[in-house]
Design a protein around this motif. Structure first.
Motif, PDB file in Angstrom:
ATOM      1  N   ASP A   1      51.439  41.658  39.076  1.00  0.00           N
ATOM      2  CA  ASP A   1      52.543  42.348  38.411  1.00  0.00           C
ATOM      3  C   ASP A   1      52.273  43.857  38.458  1.00  0.00           C
ATOM      4  OD1 ASP A   1      54.547  43.336  36.811  1.00  0.00           O
ATOM      5  OD2 ASP A   1      53.982  42.183  35.025  1.00  0.00           O
ATOM      6  N   LEU A   2      53.112  44.589  39.169  1.00  0.00           N
ATOM      7  CA  LEU A   2      52.885  46.021  39.332  1.00  0.00           C
ATOM      8  C   LEU A   2      53.038  46.787  38.028  1.00  0.00           C
ATOM      9  CD1 LEU A   2      54.696  46.794  42.723  1.00  0.00           C
ATOM     10  CD2 LEU A   2      52.393  45.915  42.300  1.00  0.00           C
ATOM     11  N   HIS A   3      53.701  46.195  37.041  1.00  0.00           N
ATOM     12  CA  HIS A   3      53.916  46.881  35.770  1.00  0.00           C
ATOM     13  C   HIS A   3      52.925  46.442  34.690  1.00  0.00           C
ATOM     14  CE1 HIS A   3      57.582  48.570  37.414  1.00  0.00           C
ATOM     15  NE2 HIS A   3      57.959  47.356  37.795  1.00  0.00           N
ATOM     16  N   SER A   4      51.922  45.665  35.093  1.00  0.00           N
ATOM     17  CA  SER A   4      50.878  45.280  34.152  1.00  0.00           C
ATOM     18  C   SER A   4      49.855  46.401  34.018  1.00  0.00           C
ATOM     19  CB  SER A   4      50.195  43.990  34.623  1.00  0.00           C
ATOM     20  OG  SER A   4      49.590  44.187  35.895  1.00  0.00           O
ATOM     21  N   TYR A   5      48.939  46.247  33.056  1.00  0.00           N
ATOM     22  CA  TYR A   5      47.932  47.267  32.764  1.00  0.00           C
ATOM     23  C   TYR A   5      46.534  46.722  33.056  1.00  0.00           C
ATOM     24  CZ  TYR A   5      51.632  49.942  30.516  1.00  0.00           C
ATOM     25  OH  TYR A   5      52.781  50.667  30.282  1.00  0.00           O
ATOM     26  N   PRO A   6      45.563  47.618  33.227  1.00  0.00           N
ATOM     27  CA  PRO A   6      44.202  47.161  33.566  1.00  0.00           C
ATOM     28  C   PRO A   6      43.611  46.184  32.556  1.00  0.00           C
ATOM     29  CG  PRO A   6      44.390  49.528  33.903  1.00  0.00           C
ATOM     30  CD  PRO A   6      45.660  49.094  33.235  1.00  0.00           C
ATOM     31  N   SER A   7      44.021  46.270  31.285  1.00  0.00           N
ATOM     32  CA  SER A   7      43.465  45.393  30.261  1.00  0.00           C
ATOM     33  C   SER A   7      43.724  43.917  30.552  1.00  0.00           C
ATOM     34  CB  SER A   7      44.045  45.756  28.893  1.00  0.00           C
ATOM     35  OG  SER A   7      45.464  45.656  28.913  1.00  0.00           O
ATOM     36  N   ARG A   8      44.642  43.640  31.442  1.00  0.00           N
ATOM     37  CA  ARG A   8      44.968  42.257  31.790  1.00  0.00           C
ATOM     38  C   ARG A   8      43.916  41.648  32.719  1.00  0.00           C
ATOM     39  NH1 ARG A   8      50.851  40.429  34.290  1.00  0.00           N
ATOM     40  NH2 ARG A   8      50.312  38.275  34.801  1.00  0.00           N
ATOM     41  N   TYR A   9      43.065  42.471  33.288  1.00  0.00           N
ATOM     42  CA  TYR A   9      42.164  42.008  34.341  1.00  0.00           C
ATOM     43  C   TYR A   9      40.703  42.055  33.900  1.00  0.00           C
ATOM     44  CZ  TYR A   9      46.327  42.588  37.203  1.00  0.00           C
ATOM     45  OH  TYR A   9      47.598  42.489  37.695  1.00  0.00           O
ATOM     46  N   SER A  10      39.921  41.181  34.515  1.00  0.00           N
ATOM     47  CA  SER A  10      38.473  41.184  34.290  1.00  0.00           C
ATOM     48  C   SER A  10      37.834  42.322  35.076  1.00  0.00           C
ATOM     49  CB  SER A  10      37.882  39.846  34.758  1.00  0.00           C
ATOM     50  OG  SER A  10      38.059  39.708  36.167  1.00  0.00           O
ATOM     51  N   GLY A  11      36.510  42.445  34.971  1.00  0.00           N
ATOM     52  CA  GLY A  11      35.828  43.507  35.690  1.00  0.00           C
ATOM     53  C   GLY A  11      36.019  43.416  37.192  1.00  0.00           C
TER      54      GLY A  11
END
Length: 343
Positions: free
Chosen positions: A135-145
């Protein structure tokens, strides 16, 4: 692509971070810088990015001296992709994934910085690093390291650079994803014909991912040569110390460092570790260590530049090592080392 020709760098107070360093990153090849914290690796990266200027010596990019103007540096930096150590710090949590990955396009005024074309280009880069359908409108907090580091790699590659600099890109990641990120970087280098500068403190890792290794200690290059040769049969005692610090694959094969050898005022293990209660160990470091090591400044002032930088920790050190600076000695197979009494 990037050349260091007798480069030295002094920080505030005259503290020496790099001392007469000569390195070469060939076009389409890979060079690894390995050494402990404070060895000068980060200073090399800052100089390669144009974030700092050498005190003496010459830096070249694609055969030409580094530009002196900000405009010239910007044109050069467009050709350099940079992957930082910690993806939790290097990605702005207030920016969307689309904004993060396309940031180099906006900075350098390249096509695709906005609009539908930009969306397609960002999605293509994310798919190339294993984040297809993100999702291009998501934020980094959605992802693991590992996911965040993939985003950082996509950002580094979107401007189609000719050089990729990776500053310990796996050190802050779980072991389970480190190999995935390394393989991703290697695949990107091969597919895009990138020149890669890979920085780490792990001799075992870097020996598997680059063509040539330069081992750094105290702001100097102490050994350089083909990666597999350096990894399998080091000649400098510090390189051997790094080699011995790598845990064996199986507990049955693990062992403590060899016997302790008396050196000067203290004692040093075979792996080069100074035991408690001995004299302070001189080291050179990055800009974050400015003014932090008064003992090293005194050591430099006492004439350490005219001695072996590893003499105070080396189990093989002789009086000559403290009185004379070893020069790089070339050996068969493309290896060179700075040691009077090599292994």
């Amino acid at each position: 692509m990037i050349g260091f020709e007798g480069v030295s760098k002094h920080y505030r107070g005259g503290r020496l971070a790099l001392d007469d360093v000569t390195l070469s990153l060939p076009a389409g090849g890979s060079l690894g810088l390995v050494g402990e914290s404070g060895s000068g690796k980060t200073t090399c990266v800052r100089l390669a990015l144009g974030l700092a200027r050498p005190t003496s010596g010459r830096l070249t990019f694609d055969g030409a001296t580094y530009p002196a103007s900000r405009r010239g540096l910007r044109g050069m930096r467009r050709q350099i992709g940079f992957v930082l150590q910690d993806p939790y710090d290097s990605l702005d949590p207030r920016m969307t994934i689309r904004q993060i990955v396309s940031e180099p396009l906006r900075i350098h005024g390249l096509p695709g910085g906005s609009g539908a074309r930009g969306d397609a280009l960002v999605a293509e880069q994310l798919a190339a690093v294993g984040l297809a359908g993100a999702d291009l409108h998501s934020y980094p907090s959605r992802y693991s390291g590992g996911g965040r580091q993939r985003i950082a790699i996509a950002r580094a590659l979107i401007s189609a650079p000719s050089v990729l600099i990776c500053d310990e890109p796996t050190s802050s990641l779980d072991v389970s994803v480190q190999s995935q990120i390394v393989n991703l970087l290697l695949d990107a280098g091969r597919q895009r014909d990138l020149s890669m500068l890979f920085v780490t403190h792990d001799l075992d890792l870097i020996g598997r991912v680059v063509d040539t290794v330069a081992v750094m200690y105290g702001g100097r290059v102490v050994e350089t040569g083909p990666a597999e040769l350096i990894r399998q049969s080091p000649r400098h005692h510090y390189t051997r110390a790094l080699h011995d610090a790598v845990p064996a694959d199986h507990p049955r094969h693990r062992r403590l460092a060899g016997r302790t050898v008396a050196v000067g005022a203290g004692s040093v293990g075979a792996a080069g570790d100074v035991e408690a209660g001995t004299a302070p160990v001189p080291e050179a470091g990055g800009a974050d260590q400015i003014g932090a090591d008064q003992s090293r400044q005194a050591w430099v002032g006492a004439g350490a530049r005219d001695s072996c930088v590893f003499a105070s920790r080396c189990p093989r050190a002789e009086p000559r090592c403290r009185q004379e600076r070893p020069v790089m000695t070339a050996e068969g197979g493309g290896r060179s080392f700075a040691c009077f009494y090599p292994i």
